[in-house]
Every structure is written in structure tokens, then in C-alpha cells.
Design a protein around this motif. Structure first.
Motif, PDB file in Angstrom:
ATOM      1  N   SER A 259       0.852  -1.193   0.000  1.00  8.00           N
ATOM      2  CA  SER A 259       0.000   0.000   0.000  1.00  8.00           C
ATOM      3  C   SER A 259       0.892   1.248   0.000  1.00  8.00           C
ATOM      4  CB  SER A 259      -0.886  -0.005   1.251  1.00  8.00           C
ATOM      5  OG  SER A 259      -1.709   1.141   1.272  1.00  8.00           O
ATOM      6  N   ALA A 260       0.482   2.241  -0.782  1.00  7.51           N
ATOM      7  CA  ALA A 260       1.279   3.462  -0.862  1.00  7.51           C
ATOM      8  C   ALA A 260       1.444   4.079   0.523  1.00  7.51           C
ATOM      9  CB  ALA A 260       0.615   4.458  -1.810  1.00  7.51           C
ATOM     10  N   ASP A 261       0.343   4.128   1.269  1.00  2.00           N
ATOM     11  CA  ASP A 261       0.369   4.701   2.616  1.00  2.00           C
ATOM     12  C   ASP A 261      -0.458   3.816   3.544  1.00  2.00           C
ATOM     13  OD1 ASP A 261       1.584   7.514   2.029  1.00  2.00           O
ATOM     14  OD2 ASP A 261       0.034   7.234   0.509  1.00  2.00           O
ATOM     15  N   TYR A 262      -0.161   3.909   4.816  1.00  2.00           N
ATOM     16  CA  TYR A 262      -1.045   3.274   5.794  1.00  2.00           C
ATOM     17  C   TYR A 262      -1.059   4.089   7.064  1.00  2.00           C
ATOM     18  CZ  TYR A 262       3.208   1.374   7.927  1.00  2.00           C
ATOM     19  OH  TYR A 262       4.430   1.245   8.527  1.00  2.00           O
ATOM     20  N   TYR A 263      -2.106   3.849   7.820  1.00  4.11           N
ATOM     21  CA  TYR A 263      -2.380   4.660   8.997  1.00  4.11           C
ATOM     22  C   TYR A 263      -2.619   3.664  10.127  1.00  4.11           C
ATOM     23  CZ  TYR A 263      -4.919   8.399  11.549  1.00  4.11           C
ATOM     24  OH  TYR A 263      -5.356   9.320  12.463  1.00  4.11           O
ATOM     25  N   CYS A 264      -1.768   3.702  11.130  1.00  7.47           N
ATOM     26  CA  CYS A 264      -1.875   2.711  12.214  1.00  7.47           C
ATOM     27  C   CYS A 264      -2.703   3.259  13.364  1.00  7.47           C
ATOM     28  CB  CYS A 264      -0.480   2.339  12.713  1.00  7.47           C
ATOM     29  SG  CYS A 264      -0.520   1.279  14.169  1.00  7.47           S
ATOM     30  N   MET A 265      -3.855   2.671  13.594  1.00  3.81           N
ATOM     31  CA  MET A 265      -4.693   3.114  14.711  1.00  3.81           C
ATOM     32  C   MET A 265      -4.317   2.346  15.974  1.00  3.81           C
ATOM     33  SD  MET A 265      -6.224   5.535  13.625  1.00  3.81           S
ATOM     34  CE  MET A 265      -7.028   5.874  15.149  1.00  3.81           C
ATOM     35  N   ASP A 266      -4.896   2.772  17.087  1.00  2.00           N
ATOM     36  CA  ASP A 266      -4.510   2.234  18.388  1.00  2.00           C
ATOM     37  C   ASP A 266      -5.646   2.502  19.358  1.00  2.00           C
ATOM     38  OD1 ASP A 266      -2.905   1.630  20.785  1.00  2.00           O
ATOM     39  OD2 ASP A 266      -2.706   3.794  21.003  1.00  2.00           O
ATOM     40  N   GLY A 267      -6.392   1.461  19.676  1.00  2.00           N
ATOM     41  CA  GLY A 267      -7.470   1.609  20.663  1.00  2.00           C
ATOM     42  C   GLY A 267      -7.557   0.323  21.466  1.00  2.00           C
ATOM     43  N   THR A 268      -8.219   0.397  22.601  1.00  2.00           N
ATOM     44  CA  THR A 268      -8.309  -0.785  23.458  1.00  2.00           C
ATOM     45  C   THR A 268      -9.770  -1.093  23.756  1.00  2.00           C
ATOM     46  OG1 THR A 268      -6.198  -0.236  24.459  1.00  2.00           O
ATOM     47  CG2 THR A 268      -7.572  -1.768  25.656  1.00  2.00           C
ATOM     48  N   ILE A 269     -10.086  -2.373  23.727  1.00  2.00           N
ATOM     49  CA  ILE A 269     -11.464  -2.784  24.014  1.00  2.00           C
ATOM     50  C   ILE A 269     -11.456  -3.948  24.998  1.00  2.00           C
ATOM     51  CG2 ILE A 269     -12.355  -2.072  21.747  1.00  2.00           C
ATOM     52  CD1 ILE A 269     -12.223  -5.079  20.982  1.00  2.00           C
ATOM     53  N   PRO A 270     -12.577  -4.155  25.701  1.00  2.00           N
ATOM     54  CA  PRO A 270     -12.680  -5.362  26.532  1.00  2.00           C
ATOM     55  C   PRO A 270     -12.520  -6.594  25.636  1.00  2.00           C
ATOM     56  CG  PRO A 270     -14.469  -3.826  27.004  1.00  2.00           C
ATOM     57  CD  PRO A 270     -13.782  -3.314  25.785  1.00  2.00           C
ATOM     58  N   ARG A 271     -11.737  -7.546  26.109  1.00  2.00           N
ATOM     59  CA  ARG A 271     -11.411  -8.712  25.273  1.00  2.00           C
ATOM     60  C   ARG A 271     -12.645  -9.417  24.728  1.00  2.00           C
ATOM     61  NH1 ARG A 271      -7.152  -9.074  29.177  1.00  2.00           N
ATOM     62  NH2 ARG A 271      -8.710  -9.738  30.672  1.00  2.00           N
ATOM     63  N   LYS A 272     -13.727  -9.428  25.506  1.00  2.00           N
ATOM     64  CA  LYS A 272     -14.887 -10.204  25.082  1.00  2.00           C
ATOM     65  C   LYS A 272     -15.519  -9.653  23.804  1.00  2.00           C
ATOM     66  CE  LYS A 272     -17.802  -7.762  28.391  1.00  2.00           C
ATOM     67  NZ  LYS A 272     -18.554  -7.843  29.625  1.00  2.00           N
ATOM     68  N   HIS A 273     -15.228  -8.395  23.450  1.00  2.00           N
ATOM     69  CA  HIS A 273     -15.823  -7.803  22.255  1.00  2.00           C
ATOM     70  C   HIS A 273     -14.933  -7.908  21.020  1.00  2.00           C
ATOM     71  CE1 HIS A 273     -19.121  -6.404  24.562  1.00  2.00           C
ATOM     72  NE2 HIS A 273     -18.484  -5.435  25.199  1.00  2.00           N
TER      73      HIS A 273
END
Lengths: 493, 493
Positions: free
Chosen positions: A342-356
Motif C-alpha cells: 500500500s502506498a500509505d497506511y495509517y496505524c490506529m490504536d485503541g483498546t477494548i474489553p477482550r470479550k468484544h
């Protein structure tokens, strides 16, 4: 009256000459070509040229520089190695960058107390290298650990693959020396477990350069584990892999790392490093277990049983150190591998409860489809820390904007299911809008008051992390703290 | 104009009647006899009668009460079970006590995420009892755990025997709900490892009721370890025992608990509980190891070798659960045992680098001799957390004052060798003077500014924890942070 020159460059000649006297002319950068090195961090989509870069070499120089900036009302952005992913070290156009790269000495390795005392510009991996002769290492291991510095790690409260078992930066730093905007040197924390007074150490860690400048850190070192083993488990569905993660944690195992890769990630990384991953699997889990060999053996048996019970179609155990490294190779090369397709990429970062996990991944793919984008998922499943890589091409009109929109949707989804908009990258400028989603007005106001208690002139990394209430009103987003007001499309959660 | 009644009791009739409306007349205490219950915490040498005690039952009531106090400028001291040892819950004479004993419900045990969601008045041990059916427990275990509440634990950042391995309260609380003095409800922290924005959770923990009132907590639960073993090692000198502690830690063992008792403590506790301790030993170490049985077996062998190499004259391994409990019986009964031989005692709490254990204990005994007092030492040696018990008789003129003087000397000694004036009890009112020793003017000013950012009217637990600079000037003590300016008599350190 301001001179004409001062009207063009808001830094006064007196300020500039004092900076040069303080740190030496060689450590002050003006040349636009050399300034360009500092115009962004690893969130390269956002760039701004600072007025000047200063590279102090001692604690006293940092104190004097901050005192000077405070006196002249000059904004300061601190910078380590510039590997941050959320724009925390993005310069401000009316301010200077304080680069800490020249304060890069390891001051002491104390094997007795298992600590290392280091300057802020020391690289994360360099600490472990220096501790290795004592059988010790520094646990937090961001992907960028070969380059990123401990000062930046402290600013962003960095994590890494092994933080599931060994904690984030905040759990591994015992003491810091912090210079305030008024040039005072504060010692926060100590070698003991507890410290008296408010926990200014914890509040400084992860404060992204808004409260003060870290000029020294004492970090905890851990014994190198005698034995490490990795399991690779393949699944026919993301849902099964997500459930297996939850079952491993509920089964009272604490893996050193527990990583999930989706099919897109498996294919793109395997094509790059030939890790021999099962290419048809919808998801693979990498589960690392460490400790005494008997303990690891027992844990491997238990983890294998749990993975089988949760529908793993194939389970491999690394037969030697070479294979263990191969199992990890794809995961560790995920970013450059994506860069190849891919020419570009955007790395996101979030946290969720494992069960979801499973439901959130399905929803992310749905959002991406709706926007005509593709997402590759590699992440720290054990602690629910997602890192969706959004693929886009900045040369195509509108694609960057859609990538940013998708990023925002993903973060708001994390909040809606009771999670957080950061896992380990910080807020920087990237997630300012989502702070309005995560926090209530009263909470944002409390953040503001805290900032004022450290930096009443708002000179340290201004405009980052804490959005103004005005901005939140403009963003028009409702506060949906802990999923109390889930989005309509999330009713099924 | 103030009525005559208001001139006698500074609480206005309007304030009182509004309180009664908010929480019900039964939950408002005026009667001096009933108020007396609240006049001190476990630092019983200091007492003050509050104007009124209010016992809210809901979060909303706490919010309304604080809003009312803010409006009427009424100081508030929050109180859990009153087991604190530093006077943190000592009432202020012009204010009220907010008792949280009626908010004592366990809201949820989530075995999947290994968390418990509880109200502040829940007893520490009650959490572990509720989690036991799931094979889980809450790790921090203050000596008072049968009585003390999680709200108080959070206020004081409580520890316990097992915090060497499992951390203090701050390491085991994931989220709290905090009511500000303006009645706002803030949610701090979350279920993930990281949270965005400044770490208000960490700063609230250990803030001793000065920043807000905790009305709910989500705590981490840990799996109950399958196997636990205890070693008892006897030494002919404190110095050898201290060195053994350092060697165990340097030897990369992480005991669940590592406790030291000196000869005075051995004799007084054995006479009380008949633990069969070696009465002639100058010191004993209790070293608890837990984990999988193979791990524990290996650790016991390693610890035994280290203890022998460091001069242990006798090493016992508990042969069964009954003997394990007997080994601990003396340590756990240390306080009541001391109560049998001394009219009064004063429990200090400071932390030092482990390597200074022997020298500091020698110096403490010297100080005590000089003042004609006796000290019994039982403490958490593994993390350098001292608990000297100063014996005195309050009925003898001047003895209490000398005990207080000795306590101050001990704390200042801790600072001089690079330690801290708290290990786990907090500062409260007891250690106000020593805060002047531990922190610089700039650090104290930063604490003050932080307090103002939460409570600009200084209504929450006023006069505690952070001394005014005026007080420090009166105390006339030099700042000796991290031993930079050691006392003359400490030159040999």
C-alpha cells in the motif's frame, strides 16, 4: 517596539542569542533544510516546521532553556527519536523543538537493586543491551524499540508485545527528574514501591510533554527468563480466535505475549518474510509463555488444551529458538510488509474489553468496506489493544480524508464498547476529537486545571492531547463514556 | 447576619437541614457520644471532634453533599473504617466527617475479565471472599484487611505483606469513580492497561482524601496460586539477615512476602502466640514463595542456598499448611503482642534501599537508646519498608513527645539514605514535618498547585499531607532529598 526582523520571526534576537550562549551555537538549528528533519514524527501525514531546534546536553541547560522560554513566552515541543505514531512531537509553528537526542548516556546499572539510571535520549533497546551482562533487561518493548528513546516512552506511556505480562512504561519506571516550565528540577517517585504526596510520577508518565521535560529516569530491570516458548494457533474464524484469547486469560494463564493477526495480515506478512504461516486461516494467535522450564511446559500444555477447546484447527509449538523467531517474524514485520502493498497506511490504536474482540473486528471491516478502504489487523489481543492498519493512497484525492474518518470511527467504536482511544500510542494531535467522545465536560475541565497547575502559560506542547471544550462543541460529538450511550449501529453489542 | 446559634456551631441551620433532607435524618450524627466514635483513626494519639458526621448511601447523595459543602465552605474529612495509622481520617474541628460505611456493596464479580466492581465501604477481605468461588482474590493485604475498606486503601495506597510481588493498591485498581468538591462525577482509568489523557487515576490513589471522594472502584483480581511455601531462617546478626534479603532479590527470586523480625519482635510475639520461633536469633526472615508446585520447589531450593550462603544458622521449611500458618502467626500478631508488654506503641512506616537495612536498624536502636525508648522491629524487608514499633507509656510525662521525636528521626534517617517517609501508611498529619525533609520547595509548590486544580477552596481534608511552606520554615529542616545532604551522624553511610 518589535524590530522588523522580530515581526518576521517571532523569536527575538535576544532569545536566540541567549539560547546559543546556553547550549553552544552548534546545538541550535535554524537552517530550513536541517529543520525539516524535525517537521513530523512517525505520524508523517501531519507536518509543521518549528522556528528553531535546540539540542541541550545537560540538565542545567534544559533548566535554563525552559526558564528562558517561560520568560519569552516561547512554546516548546520536546522530541525524543520522533517514532511516536500520534503526532505528539509534531512541532508548533510559533515555537521551538527541544531535541533530547544528545542526552543519551546510561548513568548507572544497579544489579543489586535491579535498576538502570538513564538520560532521556537513551534508546529503549540500549537499556536491555547494557543490562544483559547482569542477566537483566528492561521489559516494555515498543515495536520501535531499536530507535525510540526512554524519554519518548515515558511521554507516551509506551507498551509493546510483552506489556500484557510486564506492564506499560508506567509500571516499569521508578523515578524521573522533571524540569518544569519555570526551570525547576523536580524528583518524582523513588526506589521504593510507595512515595509520599500525590503521585506526580504517574501523572508525568504519559503526559506527552505537556507537564514538563524528563531529563533523567530510573527504570526497573527484570531477570531474563530462563525459558521461552511460543505457540502458533490457526482458526477458521476471527470469532473463535477472539474467544480463545478470552479463554486463555480466564484460564489464569498470563502469557508474555498474546497476539492476533487476521487473514489479510497473515498473507501480507508471509509474502514478505516467508514465516510459513497457514495462509488460509482466518486468524492466527501467537501465544508466548515464559518462566522456569517446568512452568513453561505446564503452561504450554494448558494453553494447547484451551486453544483446542476453542476450535483451533492447527497448533504449532516452536521446536527451537530459530522457529520461535520465525513465528514472530511475520508479526514483527507487519508494518514494513504492509508498506510493500500500500502506498500509505495509517496505524490506529485503541483498546477494548477482550470479550468484544470478534464483534469489533467485524464492525471495523464493515466501516472500511463502506468507505472503500482496506484494513489489516495485527494486534495485542491479550490486553484488547487493537492496531488496525488502514491502507490508503495519499495521491488519490479524498483517500487520506477517508482514512482519517475511518480511524475516528474505529476509536469511537472502542469507546462505545467500553474501551479506550489509546492502547499505547498516546493521543497527540491524532485523537483530539475522540477525547471529546471519551471524556465528559467535567473530566476535560479537570484535565485543563491540572495542566494549568503545571504550565499556566500553556507553553509545553500546546494544542496536544486535551481538546478545548470549544473544539468538542464544534466536533459535535456526544460523550459516550463506557458505552453508556452506544451508537445506534451498536445496538447488537 | 449570623444567628446566635450559628455563632456557636459554624454549620448553618440551612446547611444542616439540607443535609438531613439529602441523606435522611438517621444518617446525620450530632450527638457528642456518637460523634466520639469518629474522633480519631488508628493514630489514636491525635483526636478531634467533628461538627457532624454524614453517612450517605448513594453516589448521588455524595455528589449533592459535596456540592452543598462547596457552596457553604464546609470542610470535609472522608472516612472508611478508620484503620489508618497516619491520622489521614482525623476530623477537622470546623468541618464534617463523610463516613462511607453505608456504601458497602459488591456490585459485580467479573471472572471473565478478572475484576470486581465495588463500593468504597466494602472491606478489603470481603472482596477476596466474594472472589474465592471463582478461584480469584484481591492481592493487596494490609494487616487490617479484615476491617479496612477499599475506599481507605485507595486513599492511602495501602500495601501489605504480599505487595513485594503483587504491588500496592495503585497496581491493583483499574478504575475509580471520583466525586469532586463541586459534585461532579469523574470516571478515572478503565479496564485497559492504558488510558488517554493525564493519569488522574494514579494521582487520585494515595491522595488521602484531598482531591475527591471515591464512590466506586473496579479492582483487578488474581488467580489463587496453586502452591505456597514458607521458609523461616534464623540469623546471628541483623546485618546478615539484611544481606540475605538483598541477595534473595539480587538472585532474581520474587518472593510473595519477605519479612524480617528482630530479636525483640521474636521474643514478644513468641510469648504471645507460641510460634516456636528461635528465641536467641538476632533476626529471623520469613520468605514466602508461591506459584506452580514445580516452580515453588525450585524457588525454595534456590532461596535455601542463598540463605545458607548468607549465614543463616537455621532454616526451616513449613512441612504443612498448619506449620506455614504458625510461621506467620508471630508476624501477624506483632501489634497485639507488643500491646501486651507496652502501655502504648507508635508504629512508624518508612522505606529505605534494601542495601542499607542493617545500618539503618542499628542507627534506629541508637536513636532509641539516646531517648531512653525501646523499639521492636517487624517489617517488609523485601521492599525495604520498615515498621519500627516505638514502645512508650503515655502516662509518663514527656514519653509521648519523645516517641514522636524518635519517629521523626527515623523518617528523616530514611530520607537521608535515599528512601521515603512512607511505605504504605500515607502521610496524614503524622508526617507533615518530614514532608519538608523529603521534598524541595519547588516540589511542595507543585503539590499545592495540583491540590488547587482539584479543590481551589481547600475544603477536602484540609491541613493533611502537604505542609505549607510556612510550616516547613518553622520546622527549620533542610531538604535532604535522596541523601544529597546526609545528616552529620550518617557520614558512614
Amino acid at each position: 517596539m518589535k524590530s522588523l526582523k522580530e515581526m518576521i520571526n517571532p523569536l527575538s534576537t535576544s532569545f536566540i542569542s541567549q539560547c546559543k550562549t546556553l547550549v553552544g551555537a552548534d546545538n541550535v538549528i535554524f537552517d530550513p533544510e536541517r529543520l525539516r528533519v524535525y517537521e513530523c514524527d512517525a505520524l508523517a501525514a501531519l507536518r509543521a516546521l518549528p522556528l528553531m531546534v535546540v539540542l541541550p546536553e545537560t540538565v542545567e541547560q534544559v533548566q535554563s532553556l525552559l526558564r528562558l522560554c517561560h520568560q519569552h513566552n516561547v512554546p516548546i515541543v520536546a522530541r525524543g527519536a520522533g517514532t511516536g505514531l500520534a503526532g505528539g512531537a509534531l512541532p508548533v509553528v510559533n515555537g521551538i523543538v527541544l531535541g533530547l537526542s544528545k542526552m543519551h548516556h546510561i548513568l548507572k546499572i544497579d544489579s543489586h537493586n535491579r535498576t538502570a539510571q538513564v538520560q532521556p535520549g537513551v534508546r529503549n533497546l540500549a537499556i536491555s543491551e547494557a543490562a544483559k551482562p547482569y542477566g537483566l533487561y528492561y521489559a516494555p518493548d515498543p515495536s520501535s524499540q531499536i530507535a525510540c528513546t526512554i524519554g519518548g516512552n515515558i511521554a507516551e506511556n509506551s507498551g509493546g508485545v510483552h506489556c500484557l505480562k510486564y506492564g506499560l512504561t508506567v509500571h516499569n519506571v521508578l523515578q524521573i527528574k522533571l524540569v518544569t516550565i519555570e526551570g525547576e528540577l523536580l524528583t518524582l517517585g523513588g526506589n521504593g514501591l510507595d512515595a509520599s504526596g500525590y503521585d506526580l510520577l504517574a501523572i508525568a508518565i504519559g503526559s506527552e510533554g505537556l507537564l514538563g521535560i524528563v531529563v533523567e529516569a530510573t527504570v526497573r530491570l527484570l531477570p531474563i527468563q530462563p525459558c521461552t516458548q511460543v505457540l502458533l494457533a490457526a482458526f477458521n474464524s476471527i470469532e473463535q480466535a477472539g474467544n480463545a484469547v478470552a479463554a486463555i486469560i480466564a484460564g489464569r494463564l498470563v502469557p508474555a505475549g498474546l497476539e492476533l493477526m487476521d487473514n489479510a495480515a497473515i498473507r501480507v506478512t508471509d509474502a514478505f518474510v516467508h514465516a510459513n504461516y497457514p495462509l488460509d486461516a482466518e486468524a492466527i494467535l501467537l501465544c508466548e509463555l515464559d518462566g522456569l522450564s517446568e512452568q513453561v511446559e505446564a503452561d504450554v500444555a494448558k494453553a494447547t488444551a484451551i486453544l483446542q477447546a476453542n476450535g483451533a484447527v492447527e497448533i504449532r509449538t516452536a521446536k527451537d529458538e530459530k522457529e520461535r523467531k520465525l513465528f514472530w517474524a511475520g508479526r514483527k514485520a507487519a508494518f514494513p510488509a504492509v508498506g510493500r502493498i500500500s502506498a500509505d497506511y495509517y496505524c490506529m490504536d485503541g483498546t477494548i474489553p477482550r470479550k468484544h474482540l470478534a464483534k469489533v473486528l467485524t464492525q471495523i471491516n464493515q466501516y472500511a468496506n463502506d468507505l472503500g478502504l482496506k484494513v489489516v489487523n495485527v494486534f495485542h489481543a491479550g490486553d484488547g489493544n487493537l492496531h488496525p492498519l488502514i491502507l490508503y493512497d495519499a495521491s488519490q484525492p479524498g483517500e487520506y480524508e477517508r482514512a482519517e474518518q475511518l480511524g475516528g470511527q474505529i476509536l469511537e467504536l472502542c469507546v462505545a464498547v467500553g474501551g479506550s482511544i489509546t492502547g499505547e500510542h498516546g493521543v497527540g494531535v491524532e485523537k483530539l476529537n475522540q477525547m471529546c467522545v471519551q471524556f465528559s465536560t467535567a473530566e476535560l475541565q479537570q484535565f485543563e486545571r491540572l495542566k494549568t497547575a503545571f504550565d499556566s502559560k500553556n507553553l509545553l506542547n500546546p494544542g496536544k492531547v486535551i481538546p478545548s471544550l470549544h473544539r468538542c462543541a464544534e466536533f459535535g460529538q456526544m460523550h459516550i463514556h463506557n458505552g453508556q450511550l452506544p451508537f445506534p449501529e451498536l445496538e447488537r453489542f
